[in-house]
Design a protein around this motif. Structure first.
Motif, mmCIF file in Angstrom:
data_model
loop_
_atom_site.group_PDB
_atom_site.id
_atom_site.type_symbol
_atom_site.label_atom_id
_atom_site.label_comp_id
_atom_site.label_asym_id
_atom_site.label_seq_id
_atom_site.Cartn_x
_atom_site.Cartn_y
_atom_site.Cartn_z
ATOM 1 N N ASP A 124 -9.243 7.623 -4.084
ATOM 2 C CA ASP A 124 -9.160 9.036 -3.738
ATOM 3 C C ASP A 124 -10.051 9.325 -2.530
ATOM 4 O OD1 ASP A 124 -8.616 11.704 -3.791
ATOM 5 O OD2 ASP A 124 -9.481 12.089 -5.766
ATOM 6 N N GLU A 125 -9.431 9.551 -1.380
ATOM 7 C CA GLU A 125 -10.154 9.823 -0.131
ATOM 8 C C GLU A 125 -11.285 8.822 0.085
ATOM 9 O OE1 GLU A 125 -9.038 11.775 2.028
ATOM 10 O OE2 GLU A 125 -7.666 13.039 0.891
ATOM 11 N N PRO A 126 -10.982 7.539 0.156
ATOM 12 C CA PRO A 126 -12.027 6.513 0.209
ATOM 13 C C PRO A 126 -12.849 6.503 1.486
ATOM 14 C CG PRO A 126 -9.879 5.528 0.578
ATOM 15 C CD PRO A 126 -9.632 6.943 0.151
ATOM 16 N N THR A 127 -12.364 7.135 2.559
ATOM 17 C CA THR A 127 -13.069 7.045 3.831
ATOM 18 C C THR A 127 -14.012 8.216 4.093
ATOM 19 O OG1 THR A 127 -11.219 8.100 4.993
ATOM 20 C CG2 THR A 127 -11.221 5.696 4.866
ATOM 21 N N VAL A 128 -14.206 9.098 3.114
ATOM 22 C CA VAL A 128 -15.144 10.205 3.283
ATOM 23 C C VAL A 128 -16.529 9.647 3.612
ATOM 24 C CG1 VAL A 128 -16.339 12.077 2.081
ATOM 25 C CG2 VAL A 128 -13.877 11.783 1.794
ATOM 26 N N LEU A 131 -13.753 -1.527 8.509
ATOM 27 C CA LEU A 131 -14.126 -2.491 7.469
ATOM 28 C C LEU A 131 -13.315 -2.259 6.201
ATOM 29 C CD1 LEU A 131 -18.037 -2.529 7.762
ATOM 30 C CD2 LEU A 131 -16.441 -4.267 8.591
ATOM 31 N N PHE A 132 -13.155 -0.997 5.832
ATOM 32 C CA PHE A 132 -12.364 -0.670 4.642
ATOM 33 C C PHE A 132 -10.916 -1.115 4.822
ATOM 34 C CE2 PHE A 132 -9.372 2.464 2.847
ATOM 35 C CZ PHE A 132 -9.516 2.129 1.502
ATOM 36 N N ALA A 133 -10.346 -0.826 5.988
ATOM 37 C CA ALA A 133 -8.956 -1.205 6.243
ATOM 38 C C ALA A 133 -8.780 -2.721 6.151
ATOM 39 C CB ALA A 133 -8.513 -0.694 7.610
ATOM 40 N N GLN A 134 -9.736 -3.464 6.686
ATOM 41 C CA GLN A 134 -9.666 -4.918 6.599
ATOM 42 C C GLN A 134 -9.734 -5.388 5.150
ATOM 43 O OE1 GLN A 134 -12.787 -6.484 9.090
ATOM 44 N NE2 GLN A 134 -11.973 -5.523 10.943
ATOM 45 N N ALA A 135 -10.579 -4.733 4.347
ATOM 46 C CA ALA A 135 -10.691 -5.110 2.934
ATOM 47 C C ALA A 135 -9.376 -4.875 2.204
ATOM 48 C CB ALA A 135 -11.821 -4.324 2.273
ATOM 49 N N VAL A 186 0.860 -1.179 0.000
ATOM 50 C CA VAL A 186 0.000 0.000 0.000
ATOM 51 C C VAL A 186 0.899 1.232 0.000
ATOM 52 C CG1 VAL A 186 -1.777 1.309 1.213
ATOM 53 C CG2 VAL A 186 -1.796 -1.197 1.302
ATOM 54 N N LEU A 187 0.583 2.180 -0.865
ATOM 55 C CA LEU A 187 1.282 3.463 -0.885
ATOM 56 C C LEU A 187 0.254 4.560 -0.652
ATOM 57 C CD1 LEU A 187 3.869 5.127 -1.365
ATOM 58 C CD2 LEU A 187 3.270 5.180 -3.802
ATOM 59 N N LEU A 188 0.493 5.391 0.375
ATOM 60 C CA LEU A 188 -0.404 6.491 0.708
ATOM 61 C C LEU A 188 0.133 7.788 0.125
ATOM 62 C CD1 LEU A 188 -1.088 5.691 4.483
ATOM 63 C CD2 LEU A 188 -2.364 4.909 2.471
ATOM 64 N N LEU A 189 -0.707 8.496 -0.602
ATOM 65 C CA LEU A 189 -0.352 9.810 -1.139
ATOM 66 C C LEU A 189 -0.743 10.863 -0.124
ATOM 67 C CD1 LEU A 189 -1.623 9.449 -4.823
ATOM 68 C CD2 LEU A 189 0.687 9.041 -3.946
ATOM 69 N N ARG A 190 0.220 11.683 0.267
ATOM 70 C CA ARG A 190 -0.016 12.715 1.261
ATOM 71 C C ARG A 190 0.206 14.095 0.640
ATOM 72 N NH1 ARG A 190 -2.614 9.970 5.352
ATOM 73 N NH2 ARG A 190 -1.236 8.478 6.412
ATOM 74 N N GLY A 191 -0.470 15.082 1.202
ATOM 75 C CA GLY A 191 -0.301 16.450 0.744
ATOM 76 C C GLY A 191 -1.566 17.241 0.990
ATOM 77 N N PRO A 192 -1.471 18.574 1.027
ATOM 78 C CA PRO A 192 -2.639 19.414 1.303
ATOM 79 C C PRO A 192 -3.645 19.380 0.154
ATOM 80 C CG PRO A 192 -0.776 20.769 0.655
ATOM 81 C CD PRO A 192 -0.241 19.368 0.809
ATOM 82 N N ASN A 193 -4.865 19.819 0.444
ATOM 83 C CA ASN A 193 -5.881 19.930 -0.603
ATOM 84 C C ASN A 193 -5.372 20.819 -1.734
ATOM 85 O OD1 ASN A 193 -7.691 18.381 0.851
ATOM 86 N ND2 ASN A 193 -8.698 20.143 1.796
ATOM 87 N N ASP A 235 -5.099 8.361 9.288
ATOM 88 C CA ASP A 235 -4.372 7.129 9.586
ATOM 89 C C ASP A 235 -5.342 5.971 9.418
ATOM 90 O OD1 ASP A 235 -2.886 5.052 10.555
ATOM 91 O OD2 ASP A 235 -2.694 5.845 12.597
ATOM 92 N N LEU A 236 -5.053 5.069 8.502
ATOM 93 C CA LEU A 236 -5.943 3.950 8.217
ATOM 94 C C LEU A 236 -5.673 2.738 9.104
ATOM 95 C CD1 LEU A 236 -5.990 4.213 4.331
ATOM 96 C CD2 LEU A 236 -7.806 4.859 5.910
ATOM 97 N N GLY A 237 -4.641 2.811 9.918
ATOM 98 C CA GLY A 237 -4.423 1.762 10.890
ATOM 99 C C GLY A 237 -3.707 0.536 10.366
ATOM 100 N N PHE A 238 -3.014 0.662 9.232
ATOM 101 C CA PHE A 238 -2.209 -0.462 8.774
ATOM 102 C C PHE A 238 -0.894 0.051 8.214
ATOM 103 C CE2 PHE A 238 -5.476 0.240 5.398
ATOM 104 C CZ PHE A 238 -4.662 0.796 4.423
ATOM 105 N N GLU A 239 0.056 -0.856 8.112
ATOM 106 C CA GLU A 239 1.394 -0.483 7.653
ATOM 107 C C GLU A 239 1.355 -0.131 6.175
ATOM 108 O OE1 GLU A 239 5.920 -2.357 7.372
ATOM 109 O OE2 GLU A 239 4.355 -3.359 8.563
ATOM 110 N N ALA A 240 1.951 0.990 5.835
ATOM 111 C CA ALA A 240 1.979 1.431 4.442
ATOM 112 C C ALA A 240 3.123 2.420 4.246
ATOM 113 C CB ALA A 240 0.655 2.086 4.063
ATOM 114 N N ARG A 241 3.649 2.434 3.046
ATOM 115 C CA ARG A 241 4.604 3.476 2.686
ATOM 116 C C ARG A 241 3.837 4.773 2.415
ATOM 117 N NH1 ARG A 241 7.265 3.082 -2.011
ATOM 118 N NH2 ARG A 241 5.946 1.479 -2.929
#
Length: 209
Positions: free
Chosen positions: A141-145, A154-158, A30-37, A176-182
């Motif tokens: 893109d911002e899946p947890t909205v 549930l999403f994190a488990q999926a 998993v790769l997380l993209l970070r940055g301001p709006n 923070d989605l609660g799992f290990e990711a770059r």
């Protein structure tokens, strides 16, 4: 690698927003993209998903490998939960909808029309479609909205199950989605001053691919 991005530049509204972005994603990662709006996370994801061409550089990924989920839920309002999932399963080759209903806690809502769901329920249904695509790379893109804490879980488990089965995920998120990711901070790749980037809306999209 299931996805390799090499020195790409992307534009929004005809103006470059990011340049020189490179990364690779392996199966199980998993790769997380970070940055301001406004920095260009949505634009980068759309480019990776081949919804728009890059200004420069290359995206290397197998054809039809990416399932793209954006801000909009993209549901057919008059169809039920099960009918919506069955529609997408048919588009992508007949995947069983039962795991998607179970994993996103939608079994009790299977016969309810999408137009009668809450915002969080619609979001869970939109995410459940990922499970019926059979595609190995999720670009999200911002899946947890609109999701509450339990639904984020549930999403994190999926995502964990998807990666454990050899899939991968590229996710733009502020939480923070609660799992290990770059993580990849897009700040160093900004192609325009922050005051100019703020003039653009980074939320335009097609809902799902």
């Amino acid at each position: 690698m299931v996805l390799t991005v090499t020195d790409i530049a992307v534009a929004r509204g005809g103006l470059p927003v990011l340049e020189g972005v490179s990364f690779a994603l392996a199966a199980g990662e998993v790769l997380l993209l970070r940055g301001p709006n406004g920095i260009g996370k949505t634009t980068l994801l759309r480019t990776v998903a081949r919804l728009q061409p890059p200004l420069a550089g290359a995206v290397d990924c197998a054809p039809d490998a990416i399932a793209y989920g954006a801000h909009a839920d993209g549901l057919k309002a008059q169809l039920t939960v099960a009918e919506n999932l069955s529609f997408w399963a048919g588009i992508y080759g007949g995947q069983d909808i039962a795991p998607a209903l179970r994993d996103f806690n939608l079994d009790g809502l299977r016969d309810r029309a999408a137009q009668n769901l809450s915002a969080g329920q619609k979001r869970r249904l939109g995410l459940a479609r990922l499970l019926v695509t059979g595609r190995p790379v999720w670009a999200l893109d911002e899946p947890t909205v609109s999701l509450d804490t339990a639904s984020v879980g549930l999403f994190a488990q999926a995502v964990r199950r998807h990666c454990a089965a050899g899939g991968a995920a590229l996710i733009a998120t502020h939480i923070d989605l609660g799992f290990e990711a770059r993580e990849l901070d897009l700040g160093p790749y900004r192609a325009m001053p922050p005051e100019d980037a703020g003039r653009f809306d980074d939320s335009f999209e097609g809902a799902f691919l």
